[in-house]
Write a protein that holds these residues in place. Structure first.
Motif, short mmCIF file in Angstrom:
data_model
loop_
_atom_site.label_atom_id
_atom_site.label_comp_id
_atom_site.label_asym_id
_atom_site.label_seq_id
_atom_site.Cartn_x
_atom_site.Cartn_y
_atom_site.Cartn_z
N LEU A 21 0.81 -1.21 0.00
CA LEU A 21 0.00 0.00 0.00
C LEU A 21 0.86 1.27 0.00
O LEU A 21 0.38 2.35 -0.31
N LEU A 22 2.13 1.14 0.38
CA LEU A 22 2.99 2.32 0.45
C LEU A 22 3.34 2.81 -0.95
O LEU A 22 3.33 2.06 -1.91
N ARG A 23 3.72 4.08 -1.02
CA ARG A 23 4.12 4.64 -2.31
C ARG A 23 5.41 4.00 -2.82
O ARG A 23 6.29 3.67 -2.04
N GLN A 31 6.28 8.15 -13.46
CA GLN A 31 5.96 7.42 -14.69
C GLN A 31 4.53 6.87 -14.64
O GLN A 31 3.77 6.99 -15.60
N THR A 32 4.16 6.27 -13.50
CA THR A 32 2.86 5.64 -13.40
C THR A 32 1.75 6.67 -13.41
O THR A 32 0.69 6.47 -13.98
N PRO A 87 3.21 -5.65 -8.30
CA PRO A 87 2.63 -6.00 -7.01
C PRO A 87 1.13 -5.69 -6.93
O PRO A 87 0.61 -5.47 -5.85
N PHE A 88 0.46 -5.62 -8.08
CA PHE A 88 -0.95 -5.24 -8.11
C PHE A 88 -1.81 -6.25 -7.34
O PHE A 88 -1.61 -7.46 -7.44
N ARG A 89 -2.78 -5.71 -6.58
CA ARG A 89 -3.72 -6.54 -5.84
C ARG A 89 -5.11 -5.89 -5.93
O ARG A 89 -5.24 -4.66 -5.99
N THR A 112 -1.86 -0.40 -6.32
CA THR A 112 -0.87 -0.25 -7.39
C THR A 112 0.49 0.06 -6.77
O THR A 112 0.59 0.24 -5.56
N PRO A 113 1.55 0.16 -7.56
CA PRO A 113 2.86 0.49 -6.99
C PRO A 113 2.92 1.86 -6.35
O PRO A 113 3.81 2.13 -5.55
#
Length: 226
Positions: A21-23, A31-32, A87-89, A112-113
């Motif tokens: 959950l962290l940035r 970029q994202t 690491p998407f959930r 997301t990341p």
């Protein structure tokens, strides 16, 4: 074709737990976010290009099965297009109890990341007009019904959920607060839960003004209908 940034090498170091959950680090964040701004929205012009297969069960958790066919269809639409990689959930259709005792329903939570997205699904057919405060739905039989912009309720849910998560032991681990990015700078502690609204009916006509369209998204247009 819009290429999605690959944040896997950086973000997977945060593991598979709630630490995701962290940035992510600053470079990947920029970029994202640039990529996210270009996703297909009601005020965007470039269609969202998802994967060819649905998100796997290991990354998508359906907490409860939705009783509503339109909601199940909307979740399936998103599941077939969102990234299926670390690491998407994703957690769909669940309820949480906030610290004040109130219970809130969440249609979809996307990790997301760089950010956590709380997705509020609305499946109104025919037409929606309005602004940042109030929306007006014209039903297929011509009736007009007004209601608060659903982004406002989603925002309240997002704040309550963020506050609840911040008090979990997993997010108090000092290792999560003392990490450094590839540029050597210390990562900012904490995380952000951002609310968005997904208008799932592909036939919906949208007459929202610019402020009313903020953080509101819709499906790609059906090529067969053009």
């Amino acid at each position: 074709m819009l290429e999605e940034p690959d944040c896997t090498a950086d973000a997977t170091r945060s593991g598979r737990s709630v630490s995701a959950l962290l940035r992510a680090w600053n470079r990947c964040t920029r970029q994202t976010r640039h990529y996210a701004r270009r996703l297909r929205g009601l005020s965007r012009t470039e269609p969202f290009r998802g994967g060819e297969v649905a998100v796997s069960d290991g990354r998508w958790v359906e907490v409860t099965n939705s009783e509503h066919a339109h909601e199940r269809a909307a979740l399936n639409f998103l599941r077939e297009r969102l990234p299926d990689r670390e690491p998407f959930r994703y957690w769909s259709n669940f309820t949480f109890q906030a610290e004040d005792g109130r219970r809130y329903e969440v249609d979809l939570l996307v990790v997301t990341p760089t950010e956590v997205f709380l997705v509020e699904i609305k499946s109104h057919p025919n037409r929606i007009d309005g602004d940042a405060g109030t929306w007006v739905w014209t039903t297929p039989d011509g009736k007009r019904r007004s209601f608060d912009n659903p982004l406002r309720l989603a925002g309240s849910k997002a704040k309550k959920l963020k506050s609840l998560l911040e008090h979990q032991d997993a997010l108090k681990d000092p290792k999560l607060r003392n990490r450094r990015g590839p540029d050597g700078r210390q990562m900012r502690p904490g995380f952000f839960v951002r609310e968005v609204v997904f208008l799932s009916d592909p036939t919906l006509k949208v007459g929202l003004d610019e402020l009313g369209r903020s953080d509101v998204y819709g499906p790609d247009p059906d090529p067969a209908a053009s």
